[in-house]
Design an enzyme around this catalytic site. Structure first.
Site, PDB file in Angstrom:
ATOM      1  N   GLU A 197       0.821  -1.218   0.000  1.00 33.23           N
ATOM      2  CA  GLU A 197       0.000   0.000   0.000  1.00 33.23           C
ATOM      3  C   GLU A 197       0.854   1.267   0.000  1.00 33.23           C
ATOM      4  OE1 GLU A 197      -2.826  -0.500  -0.860  1.00 33.23           O
ATOM      5  OE2 GLU A 197      -2.925  -2.620  -0.336  1.00 33.23           O
ATOM      6  N   GLY A 198       1.944   1.238  -0.735  1.00 35.34           N
ATOM      7  CA  GLY A 198       2.884   2.356  -0.776  1.00 35.34           C
ATOM      8  C   GLY A 198       3.920   2.156   0.302  1.00 35.34           C
TER       9      GLY A 198
END
Length: 571
Positions: free
Chosen positions: A429-430
């Site tokens: 998620e990043g």
């Protein structure tokens, strides 16, 4: 490996960090009365401990299995997931018009924490579906919402996020998946996506993929990306042309199938555009920001589980006399100073990160009510929640192994699983480096810097005589000013230390608030109040000064990073 729900802690945070009584004063959240909140916290904890926790070990040792007919989950998971759906646990924060209960997101956050603490790998199927619901609610058409949201809300179907491709990891703009108009309002999707959490399984009878793809003649880069809804099973009951070609063999979270999905092998993969063409990144970020809070929560969940296990082991394991004791009788290792240091650090870090995530969730609820200042605060703290929450999960899980000593390195004790499970969270998620870049590149400039200035004013207004907290606020302000005037390389080289400094500042602020509140809670459990005070004091006296010490490194600049050629790293 036992798991005890932290209901008292959650109830305390709902009162003093989320301030849920303020939310319940609004018509939108009027159902969140004290008795309802208590019932949900108690019920969710009991459900997670009874249904999910017993499957944690089998999820790790057996895990999800790929077959030519699809991914198969281990024994017991199907019944537990059905109990989750039947209990309505996934519908708490969704809108009533789509089958939800209209309760605060903060309350749903507490439920997801319980599920993740009980069984992190399994809980990943619940992590992304709320983001898919939010993306469709915000960007989908009325017909799409009416068609897809009811079963996503209940969990009868789950949602997935499809960004990453083999040649395009964090560089989403390099994706090659295509979408071609079919002439009937649908599109034909063709391409490959990797690292798709619960991209295939046999727990639900449908899976709703949200897929980024490029339409014909779309602009290059992220400006030319669109978002499509691509179901595993089409509404006419036909199998869509999407298949799981493999699942990853991972370090941890073995109960979560991480899939490589192939779309359109037979040129018959049907998808439907969500929102305008070429606006896919804006729609996907709605889902992603929801997911980033939930990933930060995963760090808290695994930290709580690791801490509980370490405390239990330290109380039972007898070894050596305490240094300086009047006798040489061996004592439980929890009596030794360094073990106490580790356990209190685990407690303090976990409590601090939990407060940060719950605070962010409360800001999300206020933003939902139209509070623009809360939205700005949420935007600012989201990268902190994701990055610091997951860093805490890894550190606390590692300390849990250390408390167990050699037994922690043995798989049978279960301490190693927590570390293996936690290690993915700072990556997906990043990555946390991307969160830091987002902080210095975008979030600090929100409203011309007013978002950070307002946060610092709130912290200083509450800090009182906490001199270390005030010193850290000053250090954050100084570093922010220097990085704001620095080159891009210098700013990015200092971004991670600054993110940590700001995260620790917010956590210290929220822990100090809790310590003050605990002083007025004489009717609560004595041990709970004692650990609340001790953990807050440990954080303020030991962890906050560590963060102050990051200031020089944050402003050291990038020159030293590029003093050698890339080839010299291999010397």
């Amino acid at each position: 490996m036992t798991y005890t729900p932290v209901v008292n802690e959650q109830r305390f945070l709902m009162r003093h960090i989320v301030r849920i009584d303020e939310l319940a004063a609004h018509d939108s959240f009027a159902a969140a009365s004290p008795d309802v909140v208590d019932a949900i916290l108690e019920g969710a904890g009991a459900f997670a401990a009874g249904e999910f926790a017993p499957l944690n070990r089998i999820g790790d040792t057996v895990g999800a299995k790929w077959t030519a007919d699809g991914v198969r989950m281990p024994e017991g998971f199907h019944a537990a997931y059905q109990a989750y759906v039947d209990g309505g646990w996934g519908s708490l924060a969704a809108a009533p018009e789509h089958g939800g209960q209209g309760l605060p997101f903060a309350l749903a956050t507490a439920v997801l924490e319980d599920l993740g603490t009980a069984n992190m790998g399994f809980s990943l199927i619940m992590m992304l579906t709320p983001g898919a619901v939010e993306a469709l609610t915000t960007h989908g058409s009325e017909d799409q919402q009416a068609t897809w949201l009811p079963k996503l809300v209940t969990g009868e179907w789950n949602g997935t996020m499809n960004l990453t491709e083999p040649q395009a990891g964090s560089d989403v703009g390099a994706l090659r998946t295509t979408a071609t108009p079919a002439g009937d309002g649908s599109w034909r999707i063709k391409g490959t996506k990797i690292f798709i959490t619960f991209g295939d399984h046999d727990l639900t009878d449908n899976i709703v993929h949200l897929v980024l793809a490029r339409t014909p003649d779309a602009p290059a880069g992220t400006r030319g990306i669109s978002l499509f809804l691509v179901p595993k099973i089409r509404l006419d009951g036909a199998q869509n042309d999407v298949r799981c070609v493999s699942i990853e063999h991972k370090m941890g979270i073995h109960a979560s199938p991480t899939c490589a999905l192939s779309y359109g092998d037979n040129d018959d993969c049907h998808g439907w555009l969500i929102g305008p063409e070429n606006a896919g990144m804006r729609a996907m970020f709605t889902m992603m920001n929801n997911a980033r809070l939930n990933v930060g929560l995963q760090g808290v969940s695994v930290a709580e589980r690791a801490t509980q296990q370490a405390v239990a082991y330290a109380r039972e394991r007898v070894q050596s006399a305490r240094a300086g004791a009047p006798t040489r009788d061996p004592v439980a290792i929890i009596e030794h100073p360094d073990v106490r240091r580790m356990l209190l650090r685990m407690k303090a870090l976990t409590m601090g990160a939990r407060a940060l995530i719950y605070y962010a969730a409360g800001q999300a609820d206020r933003a939902h009510l139209g509070d623009e200042a809360a939205q700005a605060r949420l935007d600012l703290v989201t990268p902190l929640a994701k990055a610091y929450g997951t860093d805490v999960g890894v550190e606390v899980a590692s300390l849990g192994v250390q408390v167990h000593g050699g037994m922690g390195f043995i798989e049978e004790t279960g301490a190693a699983q927590h570390y293996r499970d936690a290690r993915i969270a700072p990556i997906y998620e990043g990555t946390n480096g991307i969160q830091a870049a987002d902080l210095v590149g975008r979030k600090l400039e929100l409203a011309g810097g007013e978002a950070l200035a307002a946060l610092l004013r709130d912290i200083r207004g509450e800090a009182g005589d906490e001199t270390q907290l005030m010193a850290l606020a000053d250090a954050v302000e100084l570093v922010t000013a220097r990085l704001g005037a620095a080159s891009v390389d210098d700013r990015l080289s200092g971004s991670y230390p600054l993110l940590t400094m700001l995260s620790v500042l917010v956590c210290g602020w929220l822990l100090a608030r809790q310590a003050r509140a605990a002083a007025g809670e004489a009717d609560m459990d004595v041990d709970f109040l004692a650990i609340k005070h001790a953990a807050a004091r440990f954080y303020l006296d030991r962890i906050v000064p560590e963060a102050i010490g990051l200031a020089d490194g944050a402003t050291a600049g990038a020159e030293g990073l590029y003093a050698i050629d890339a080839g010299a790293f291999a010397a």
